[in-house]
Write a protein that holds these residues in place. Sequence first.
Motif, PDB file in Angstrom:
ATOM      1  N   ASN A 168      29.609-125.348 101.643  1.00  0.00           N
ATOM      2  CA  ASN A 168      29.720-126.596 100.796  1.00  0.00           C
ATOM      3  C   ASN A 168      28.418-126.573 100.077  1.00  0.00           C
ATOM      4  O   ASN A 168      27.559-125.381 100.089  1.00  0.00           O
ATOM      5  CB  ASN A 168      30.329-127.925 101.805  1.00  0.00           C
ATOM      6  N   LEU A 169      27.067-127.614 100.080  1.00  0.00           N
ATOM      7  CA  LEU A 169      26.306-127.374  99.646  1.00  0.00           C
ATOM      8  C   LEU A 169      25.709-126.479 100.496  1.00  0.00           C
ATOM      9  O   LEU A 169      24.318-126.768 100.253  1.00  0.00           O
ATOM     10  CB  LEU A 169      25.696-128.732  99.105  1.00  0.00           C
ATOM     11  N   GLN A 170      25.441-127.268 101.901  1.00  0.00           N
ATOM     12  CA  GLN A 170      25.263-126.274 103.073  1.00  0.00           C
ATOM     13  C   GLN A 170      25.688-125.106 103.444  1.00  0.00           C
ATOM     14  O   GLN A 170      24.779-124.651 104.258  1.00  0.00           O
ATOM     15  CB  GLN A 170      24.582-127.491 104.262  1.00  0.00           C
ATOM     16  N   HIS A 171      26.136-124.268 103.047  1.00  0.00           N
ATOM     17  CA  HIS A 171      26.803-123.194 103.054  1.00  0.00           C
ATOM     18  C   HIS A 171      27.602-122.791 104.540  1.00  0.00           C
ATOM     19  O   HIS A 171      27.729-121.855 104.083  1.00  0.00           O
ATOM     20  CB  HIS A 171      25.513-122.461 103.099  1.00  0.00           C
ATOM     21  N   ASN A 172      28.110-124.427 104.468  1.00  0.00           N
ATOM     22  CA  ASN A 172      28.943-124.103 106.169  1.00  0.00           C
ATOM     23  C   ASN A 172      30.087-123.862 105.360  1.00  0.00           C
ATOM     24  O   ASN A 172      30.849-124.911 104.004  1.00  0.00           O
ATOM     25  CB  ASN A 172      28.908-125.141 106.444  1.00  0.00           C
ATOM     26  N   TRP A 173      31.020-123.721 105.874  1.00  0.00           N
ATOM     27  CA  TRP A 173      32.535-124.208 105.611  1.00  0.00           C
ATOM     28  C   TRP A 173      33.393-125.427 105.803  1.00  0.00           C
ATOM     29  O   TRP A 173      32.941-125.796 106.649  1.00  0.00           O
ATOM     30  CB  TRP A 173      33.722-123.430 106.730  1.00  0.00           C
ATOM     31  N   GLU A 174      33.814-126.257 104.918  1.00  0.00           N
ATOM     32  CA  GLU A 174      34.615-126.763 104.731  1.00  0.00           C
ATOM     33  C   GLU A 174      36.247-127.168 103.885  1.00  0.00           C
ATOM     34  O   GLU A 174      35.942-126.484 103.234  1.00  0.00           O
ATOM     35  CB  GLU A 174      33.356-128.687 104.283  1.00  0.00           C
ATOM     36  N   THR A 175      37.211-127.705 104.824  1.00  0.00           N
ATOM     37  CA  THR A 175      38.113-127.893 104.095  1.00  0.00           C
ATOM     38  C   THR A 175      37.775-129.435 103.567  1.00  0.00           C
ATOM     39  O   THR A 175      37.560-130.279 103.881  1.00  0.00           O
ATOM     40  CB  THR A 175      39.225-128.371 105.309  1.00  0.00           C
ATOM     41  N   THR A 176      38.552-129.541 102.209  1.00  0.00           N
ATOM     42  CA  THR A 176      38.122-130.340 100.930  1.00  0.00           C
ATOM     43  C   THR A 176      39.491-130.752 100.338  1.00  0.00           C
ATOM     44  O   THR A 176      39.294-131.912  99.766  1.00  0.00           O
ATOM     45  CB  THR A 176      37.009-129.978  99.783  1.00  0.00           C
ATOM     46  N   GLY A 177      40.914-130.610 100.695  1.00  0.00           N
ATOM     47  CA  GLY A 177      41.839-130.924 100.380  1.00  0.00           C
ATOM     48  C   GLY A 177      43.103-130.227 100.429  1.00  0.00           C
ATOM     49  O   GLY A 177      43.272-129.013 101.240  1.00  0.00           O
ATOM     50  N   ILE A 178      43.917-130.587 100.852  1.00  0.00           N
ATOM     51  CA  ILE A 178      45.710-130.447 101.095  1.00  0.00           C
ATOM     52  C   ILE A 178      46.505-131.442 100.119  1.00  0.00           C
ATOM     53  O   ILE A 178      46.428-132.284  99.495  1.00  0.00           O
ATOM     54  CB  ILE A 178      46.256-130.725 102.366  1.00  0.00           C
ATOM     55  N   LEU A 179      47.498-130.212  99.399  1.00  0.00           N
ATOM     56  CA  LEU A 179      48.200-130.933  98.397  1.00  0.00           C
ATOM     57  C   LEU A 179      49.714-130.281  99.403  1.00  0.00           C
ATOM     58  O   LEU A 179      49.747-129.291  99.889  1.00  0.00           O
ATOM     59  CB  LEU A 179      47.764-130.470  97.015  1.00  0.00           C
ATOM     60  N   GLY A 180      50.902-130.927  98.653  1.00  0.00           N
ATOM     61  CA  GLY A 180      52.465-129.655  98.892  1.00  0.00           C
ATOM     62  C   GLY A 180      53.341-129.886  97.569  1.00  0.00           C
ATOM     63  O   GLY A 180      52.225-130.048  96.512  1.00  0.00           O
ATOM     64  N   ARG A 181      53.893-128.798  98.198  1.00  0.00           N
ATOM     65  CA  ARG A 181      54.469-128.538  97.569  1.00  0.00           C
ATOM     66  C   ARG A 181      55.920-128.130  97.205  1.00  0.00           C
ATOM     67  O   ARG A 181      55.930-127.627  97.962  1.00  0.00           O
ATOM     68  CB  ARG A 181      54.093-126.655  96.717  1.00  0.00           C
ATOM     69  N   VAL A 182      57.224-128.432  96.085  1.00  0.00           N
ATOM     70  CA  VAL A 182      58.087-128.712  96.833  1.00  0.00           C
ATOM     71  C   VAL A 182      58.895-127.349  96.206  1.00  0.00           C
ATOM     72  O   VAL A 182      59.336-127.475  94.770  1.00  0.00           O
ATOM     73  CB  VAL A 182      59.275-129.894  96.396  1.00  0.00           C
ATOM     74  N   ALA A 183      60.144-126.708  96.922  1.00  0.00           N
ATOM     75  CA  ALA A 183      60.691-125.838  96.024  1.00  0.00           C
ATOM     76  C   ALA A 183      61.601-126.395  95.201  1.00  0.00           C
ATOM     77  O   ALA A 183      62.719-128.147  95.456  1.00  0.00           O
ATOM     78  CB  ALA A 183      61.559-125.309  96.979  1.00  0.00           C
ATOM     79  N   ALA A 184      62.046-125.848  94.017  1.00  0.00           N
ATOM     80  CA  ALA A 184      63.146-126.272  93.003  1.00  0.00           C
ATOM     81  C   ALA A 184      64.525-125.620  93.765  1.00  0.00           C
ATOM     82  O   ALA A 184      64.304-124.969  94.725  1.00  0.00           O
ATOM     83  CB  ALA A 184      63.343-125.281  91.808  1.00  0.00           C
ATOM     84  N   PRO A 185      65.119-126.392  93.796  1.00  0.00           N
ATOM     85  CA  PRO A 185      67.100-126.853  93.627  1.00  0.00           C
ATOM     86  C   PRO A 185      66.951-124.928  94.263  1.00  0.00           C
ATOM     87  O   PRO A 185      66.742-124.479  92.362  1.00  0.00           O
ATOM     88  CB  PRO A 185      67.123-127.359  93.163  1.00  0.00           C
ATOM     89  N   GLY A 186      67.666-124.137  94.618  1.00  0.00           N
ATOM     90  CA  GLY A 186      68.067-123.180  95.188  1.00  0.00           C
ATOM     91  C   GLY A 186      67.324-121.917  95.481  1.00  0.00           C
ATOM     92  O   GLY A 186      67.589-120.556  95.413  1.00  0.00           O
ATOM     93  N   LYS A 187      66.161-122.594  95.148  1.00  0.00           N
ATOM     94  CA  LYS A 187      64.880-121.363  95.158  1.00  0.00           C
ATOM     95  C   LYS A 187      64.462-121.206  96.850  1.00  0.00           C
ATOM     96  O   LYS A 187      64.416-122.287  97.300  1.00  0.00           O
ATOM     97  CB  LYS A 187      63.348-121.646  94.824  1.00  0.00           C
ATOM     98  N   ILE A 188      63.656-120.268  97.122  1.00  0.00           N
ATOM     99  CA  ILE A 188      63.506-119.909  98.243  1.00  0.00           C
ATOM    100  C   ILE A 188      61.410-120.012  98.910  1.00  0.00           C
ATOM    101  O   ILE A 188      61.238-119.443  99.173  1.00  0.00           O
ATOM    102  CB  ILE A 188      64.226-118.066  98.787  1.00  0.00           C
ATOM    103  N   ILE A 189      61.350-120.347  97.466  1.00  0.00           N
ATOM    104  CA  ILE A 189      59.774-119.873  97.140  1.00  0.00           C
ATOM    105  C   ILE A 189      59.144-121.478  96.619  1.00  0.00           C
ATOM    106  O   ILE A 189      59.698-121.891  95.562  1.00  0.00           O
ATOM    107  CB  ILE A 189      58.943-118.693  96.148  1.00  0.00           C
ATOM    108  N   THR A 190      58.569-122.163  96.939  1.00  0.00           N
ATOM    109  CA  THR A 190      57.630-123.381  96.406  1.00  0.00           C
ATOM    110  C   THR A 190      56.839-123.178  95.592  1.00  0.00           C
ATOM    111  O   THR A 190      56.261-124.018  94.715  1.00  0.00           O
ATOM    112  CB  THR A 190      56.906-124.166  97.573  1.00  0.00           C
ATOM    113  N   ASN A 191      55.393-122.041  95.327  1.00  0.00           N
ATOM    114  CA  ASN A 191      55.120-121.782  94.098  1.00  0.00           C
ATOM    115  C   ASN A 191      55.168-123.243  92.942  1.00  0.00           C
ATOM    116  O   ASN A 191      56.985-122.739  92.319  1.00  0.00           O
ATOM    117  CB  ASN A 191      55.086-120.573  93.679  1.00  0.00           C
TER     118      ASN A 191
END
Length: 315
Positions: A168-191
């Motif tokens: 962050n602006l104070q040069h400390n680590w900060e978690t800023t977001g979480i998002l989800g990814r849903v796999a396509a049908p039949g796939k083993i990866i969610t990318n």
Amino acid sequence: MGIQRVSSKWAKTAVLQRSRIVNEYIPVTRKYSRQTLERMTELFESNYIKPDRGTYGNGVMRVKTTRLYEPVVSSEDSTTDTEVSEETNDRNLPDEPEASAVTSRATYLTTTYQLQYGTEERSFHSLDELERALNDRIQEREYIIQQGISLMKHEDLPFDLRVLTQKNLQHNWETTGILGRVAAPGKIITNIHGGGRLATFEELVLPNLQQDGFKKLRTELYRLGIHTAVQLQTSFPRLKEIGIDIALDEAGRPWILEVNTLPGIYAFGLLPDKEAYRKIKRYAIAYGRLPSKKSKSSRPSPKAQASSAKKRVRR
């Protein structure tokens, strides 16, 4: 000094395993070899085999191991069965438990390995056959093998999460977001590059954990993002941002699948929370990932550059 990037999954995993806090979230992960393949398929029903260096889920394979005990059928068994069935007509014979005949029969173990790559699936009945098929794809590249996690599902499709942690602006680590990814049908990866779709953290988790569980998990993931970044920075001091791929198992427990040191940030701009995205961009500009607005505005347009070049030629 530029922002540090670390491409080796194994190098990052080895550093994280040295942290007592973070290591609890890491599935069993080893460098791929014949020996580790044999051991991991003995220990876990599902295993993922990934390139040590690679992006977008390219080259990821899954091996599912199924073991069944089959009864040994012989000619003696069939004769005995016939004799018993005939003798049961004699009322003077004592009743004997039927289960003893079943439990005394010999059995043998059959093992099937199901290999999936993309949507293609193949089955093998020996470890040697499986290893040959894997080596055809692996060739001379370095791979890792990781315990498979049975993913929590949304509308019957598996999903995972991406946790973004930045300086962050104070040069400390900060978690800023979480998002989800849903796999396509039949796939083993969610990318997303592999056909997966974006979703909000709330959309995917709330139906499974309800409000209290959701809030607890969110707090846990925000802290885990910071612990992970701090631990990685002990070996990679010029890190400024990380993206952590998190699997939730069916009980809602989080697991770290891998950590990306060049995380995508524009996907967060597609989510409804625009304030969070503005913060993400502000931090990325501050540590040099994105150009500042000033540098953009001070840069001459292509037309101005062409006009200036013509003037210099005339002189």
